[in-house]
Design an enzyme around this catalytic site. Structure first.
Site, PDB file in Angstrom:
ATOM      1  CB  SER A 105      52.675   5.431 -18.731  1.00  0.00           C
ATOM      2  OG  SER A 105      53.713   4.922 -17.893  1.00  0.00           O
TER       3      SER A 105
ATOM      4  CG  ASP B 275      54.626  -2.256 -20.888  1.00  0.00           C
ATOM      5  OD1 ASP B 275      55.626  -1.993 -20.140  1.00  0.00           O
ATOM      6  OD2 ASP B 275      53.844  -1.601 -20.836  1.00  0.00           O
TER       7      ASP B 275
ATOM      8  CG  HIS C 169      55.216   1.467 -21.337  1.00  0.00           C
ATOM      9  ND1 HIS C 169      54.306   1.043 -20.525  1.00  0.00           N
ATOM     10  CD2 HIS C 169      55.334   2.882 -21.034  1.00  0.00           C
ATOM     11  CE1 HIS C 169      53.713   2.010 -19.721  1.00  0.00           C
ATOM     12  NE2 HIS C 169      54.560   3.040 -19.956  1.00  0.00           N
TER      13      HIS C 169
END
Length: 247
Positions: free
Chosen positions: A73, A199, A227
């Site tokens: 991320s 995601d 995610h």
């Protein structure tokens, strides 16, 4: 030939404890560095400016050379910038739940809308704890193990105290402002991308496009994952990372 040391870079609003499910399945003899991102721990490096480059500069001195750097991320954006500007630090690059550009642009549809992202930034300024939990809910969305993922991410949340909130706000601004698409052609080390098919934060289409653009990349997608596949599919992620390190 020995494995390169492993570096794990976590995502926004969380602590390095988020990596526990993955680390529990990695070879315990594999050297591993798990730093906190700037603004995400009281002893984390403090950049001179609230920019991705400043965050990367602040972290670089603390990292081993010729590592397998794995970013998730926001940590993936830091990892990409490390690979571009500090290639001596990055022998191999692994990206989980990654996108080079978090916000939609005129030529980039596989991202969150600018209104949604700016709303997160405003909401965090007003209600940081509530906004962090909304962010966790979005990260868990679409995962077959949604409850477990939510529970684990919530347990790893950083307490957004008044002292820490400015650093966390900087992290959101970095997510909102960064566009690394132009850098991808210049990242020549081997790259492994791991992504959840569902995601909701950084769409799989963004990671697939990134894999096609990078000079030396392989892409793996996890069905029924969101995610954070390194939480819900920890054993598979660990196996892929170790295999990538041993290539």
């Amino acid at each position: 030939m020995s494995r390169p040391p492993l570096v794990l870079l976590h995502g926004w609003g969380l602590t390095p404890a988020v990596w526990q499910p993955l680390r529990a399945r990695l070879d315990p003899a594999w050297p591993c560095t798990v730093p906190a991102l700037p603004g995400h721990a009281d002893d984390a490096p403090r950049p001179d400016a609230p920019t991705l480059a400043a965050w990367t500069d602040a972290l670089a001195a603390r990292l081993p050379a010729q590592a397998l750097v794995c970013g998730w991320s926001l940590g993936a954006l830091v990892a990409l910038d490390l690979a571009r500007r500090y290639p001596v630090k990055v022998a191999r690059l692994a990206l989980i739940g990654a996108s080079p550009c978090f916000v939609q642009r005129a030529d980039w549809a596989c991202a969150l809308s600018a209104d949604v992202v700016s709303g997160f930034c405003r909401d965090f300024a007003a209600e940081p704890d509530k906004t962090q939990r909304r962010f966790v809910a979005l990260q868990s969305l679409g995962d077959a193990a949604r409850r477990d993922v939510t529970r684990h991410l919530t347990a790893a949340l950083l307490d957004a105290t008044p002292e820490r909130a400015p650093g966390l706000a900087d992290g959101l601004d970095i997510l909102a402002q960064t566009d690394l698409r132009a850098s991808l052609d210049h990242i020549t080390c081997p790259v492994r991308l791991l992504h959840g098919a569902h995601d909701a934060l950084m769409p799989a289409a963004a990671a697939r496009a990134m894999a096609e653009r990078l000079p030396d990349a392989r892409y793996s997608e996890f069905a029924e994952a969101g995610h954070a596949p390194f939480v819900s599919r920890a054993a598979e992620c660990a196996s892929l990372l170790q295999g990538f390190a041993d290539d």
